[in-house]
Design an enzyme around this catalytic site. Structure first.
Site, mmCIF file in Angstrom:
data_model
loop_
_atom_site.group_PDB
_atom_site.id
_atom_site.type_symbol
_atom_site.label_atom_id
_atom_site.label_comp_id
_atom_site.label_asym_id
_atom_site.label_seq_id
_atom_site.Cartn_x
_atom_site.Cartn_y
_atom_site.Cartn_z
ATOM 1 N N ASP A 97 0.985 -1.178 0.011
ATOM 2 C CA ASP A 97 -0.090 -0.005 0.055
ATOM 3 C C ASP A 97 0.985 1.315 -0.032
ATOM 4 O O ASP A 97 1.583 1.609 1.267
ATOM 5 C CB ASP A 97 -0.952 -0.055 1.311
ATOM 6 C CG ASP A 97 -1.563 1.321 1.559
ATOM 7 O OD1 ASP A 97 -1.148 2.228 0.973
ATOM 8 O OD2 ASP A 97 -2.661 1.236 2.132
ATOM 9 N N HIS A 98 0.816 1.991 -1.307
ATOM 10 C CA HIS A 98 2.006 2.983 -1.360
ATOM 11 C C HIS A 98 1.812 4.214 -0.270
ATOM 12 O O HIS A 98 2.762 4.722 -0.063
ATOM 13 C CB HIS A 98 2.169 3.499 -2.920
ATOM 14 C CG HIS A 98 1.259 4.305 -3.124
ATOM 15 N ND1 HIS A 98 -0.096 3.965 -3.153
ATOM 16 C CD2 HIS A 98 1.167 5.727 -3.155
ATOM 17 C CE1 HIS A 98 -1.093 5.024 -3.589
ATOM 18 N NE2 HIS A 98 -0.284 6.175 -3.524
ATOM 19 N N HIS A 108 -5.753 2.533 1.966
ATOM 20 C CA HIS A 108 -5.106 3.802 2.562
ATOM 21 C C HIS A 108 -5.499 4.334 3.838
ATOM 22 O O HIS A 108 -4.894 4.756 4.863
ATOM 23 C CB HIS A 108 -5.262 4.673 1.336
ATOM 24 C CG HIS A 108 -4.480 4.452 0.153
ATOM 25 N ND1 HIS A 108 -3.689 3.334 -0.026
ATOM 26 C CD2 HIS A 108 -4.953 4.819 -1.037
ATOM 27 C CE1 HIS A 108 -3.299 3.153 -1.267
ATOM 28 N NE2 HIS A 108 -4.008 3.925 -1.992
#
Ligand code: BG6
Length: 516
Positions: free
Chosen positions: A205-206, A268
């Site tokens: 998950d960036h 996120h």
């Protein structure tokens, strides 16, 4: 009063004692196999990130990148395509000389992911490349492919006997979305589990790799002054906002089936919430941190089915203006159904039912086509317990707020009251503002690539955490989808801060969203 008017001159913070030993760790040799080498992700993000790491001296001396896709390319074609991609996405680091050195490490294997013969071909080709670049048997499979084919490739690798570790490591990186509901995420985890162990799986998950998201744990647990007030006694509520100015762009095919809850909340926003709400881990180690995050997800109160409207608001952007320019409604975007009920905005109230957070609402919101691109976490403290200035001051005193700014200007803001000079009793709200005084050196992709090569899973999502987040959201999504078409989806004009219904979510409790 508008916060911008209230806040008087800001007090800047500066770094007084930098730690000198901190640098970017150097990973060891490795061969990276990129599935989906001709796709958008590989072109725009992945290859440019690997190149940038190389150009800045952060790739190991011995490495290889093997692209795989359906296109009938050979190594030369692949290198030419990737050069164009890198030139476009990383022009500041590009030079012909560096590219020539980088390109020597790139290879291409053509094939269809559904075809067993492809895995056999890949398996046969890799050892030669790995020997030539002396990559010590370390291998990373990067899934830069649509999530719908994850299972197929994972199965193909497993059946070809390519998931085992033989002298080096074998790791697999998959990006969110990890499934589209609880059931499909289970299926994906089960497919991964057949051939890979959890320590080999890097769910990316960036957002977790953004600098000021990594900073949350440092800020909370390397300072002693914030933690004592980080709880229900002092915190009134928490607001987590991720607002985007972009619309759906060219991703309608994916987004129409996803919507904002799957796209932004499942990973996120809930990951951000877990970092704010978690207990201090016993050690700064991947699994200790991930244990604590999972405990937070487990403590989130399920949203009562019959009272969804009191907890969740969704909306879709209509036509509007962004920076003075007219933009179309979501339903008029290319590839979007004219009667689409896909939400592009959501606001949600969650409670973490544990000792620390009992009764403290966490308000989450995210939307496309909002007035400003911002990701931030605001800790809204309670008002002072006794108003000794009552009768002397006309205004109510704004409670303290601490804002962790994730993007675009990474930093931390603390709002507090001070006496206005010369006046007898007059208060000004001031802002103490810490900003990272540097342009971020590693972007989120570069960070996760390095961590994956280093074998550090701290910034990656573990299966149990992923499952819990789907447990929270799946009933909400299913309920909303079951009434889609029968109830009017609230609309908000592009460029506005979301539907009015979202304001009501907070107003009911006498609160309001922070200005965007
Ligand atoms: C992605 C979502 O995960 O994150 C996109 O799929 C979204 O819809 C993007 O635009 C936002 O990322 P960032 O880093 O630009 O805030």
């Amino acid at each position: 009063m508008d916060p911008a008017e209230r806040v008087s001159p800001s007090a800047k913070c500066s770094v007084v004692r930098p730690h000198e030993v901190c640098g970017i760790e150097s990973p060891g040799p490795c061969c990276m196999v990129v599935f989906g080498a001709s796709g958008d992700l590989a072109h725009r993000k992945l290859l440019p990130s690997i190149y940038r790491l190389f150009a800045r001296g952060h790739m190991p001396d011995d490495f290889a990148v093997v692209g795989t896709a359906m296109e009938p390319w050979d190594d030369t074609d692949y290198r030419a395509r990737m050069r164009d991609a890198v030139k476009e996405a990383a022009p500041e680091d590009y030079s012909d000389e560096k590219w020539a050195r980088f390109a020597r490490n790139l290879y291409y294997v053509q094939g269809e992911f559904a075809d067993d013969a492809f895995y056999a071909r890949l398996k046969a080709r890799l050892p030669g490349i790995e020997a030539e670049h002396d990559t010590h048997g370390n291998r990373i499979y990067y899934m830069a492919i649509p999530p719908t084919v994850y299972e197929q490739v994972v199965k193909g690798l497993g059946e070809a006997g390519m998931s085992s570790e033989d002298g080096g490591y074998t790791r697999i990186v998959i990006e969110k979305p990890f499934g589209r509901d609880l059931e499909s995420s289970h299926r994906l985890s089960a497919a991964l589990g057949v051939s890979f162990t959890e320590s080999q799986i890097y769910r990316m998950d960036h957002y977790l790799a953004k600098e000021n998201v990594q900073n949350i744990l440092m800020f909370r647990f390397a300072n002693s002054i914030f933690e004592p007030v980080w709880n229900r006694q002092y915190v009134d509520h928490v607001q987590i906002t991720v607002s985007e100015t972009l619309g759906v762009e060219h991703r309608a095919g994916y987004y129409e089936k996803a919507g904002v809850l799957r796209d932004m909340f499942q990973s996120h926003l809930l990951q951000l919430l877990s970092l704010v709400a978690m207990e201090p881990p016993s050690a700064f180690e991947a699994d200790r941190v991930r244990d604590e995050k999972t405990k937070v997800f487990t403590s989130i109160r399920p949203i009562p089915e019959g009272r969804l409207g009191q907890y969740v608001v969704v909306g879709q952007y209509g036509a509007g203006k962004m920076s003075g320019k007219a933009v179309p409604a979501y339903r008029d975007e290319p590839g979007v159904a004219k009667d689409s009920d896909t939400p592009t905005y959501a606001a949600m109230m969650l409670f973490v039912d544990n000792w620390r957070w009992s009764g403290v609402p966490f308000y989450l919101r995210s939307g496309k086509r909002m007035p400003r691109r911002a990701a931030e976490i605001a800790i809204q403290f309670k008002p002072v317990p006794h108003m000794m200035f009552r009768g002397v001051l006309e205004e109510t005193i704004e409670p303290n707020t601490l804002v962790l700014r994730v993007q675009p200007d990474e930093g931390i803001d603390l709002y507090f009251q001070t006496k206005t000079p010369d006046s007898k009793v007059c208060l000004s709200e001031v802002l103490m503002d810490f900003a990272y005084e540097r342009t971020v050196r590693l972007d989120a992709y570069e960070r996760v690539l390095i961590d994956c090569m280093l074998g550090d899973q701290m910034l990656f999502v573990r299966a149990d955490g992923e499952e819990k987040t789907w447990e929270i959201l799946t009933p909400v999504i299913e309920r909303l989808e079951s009434v889609a078409g029968t109830t009017e989806l609230p609309s908000y004009p592009a460029g506005s801060a979301g539907p009015a219904e979202a304001d009501a979510l907070l107003a009911r409790e006498g609160r309001r969203w922070r200005e965007l």
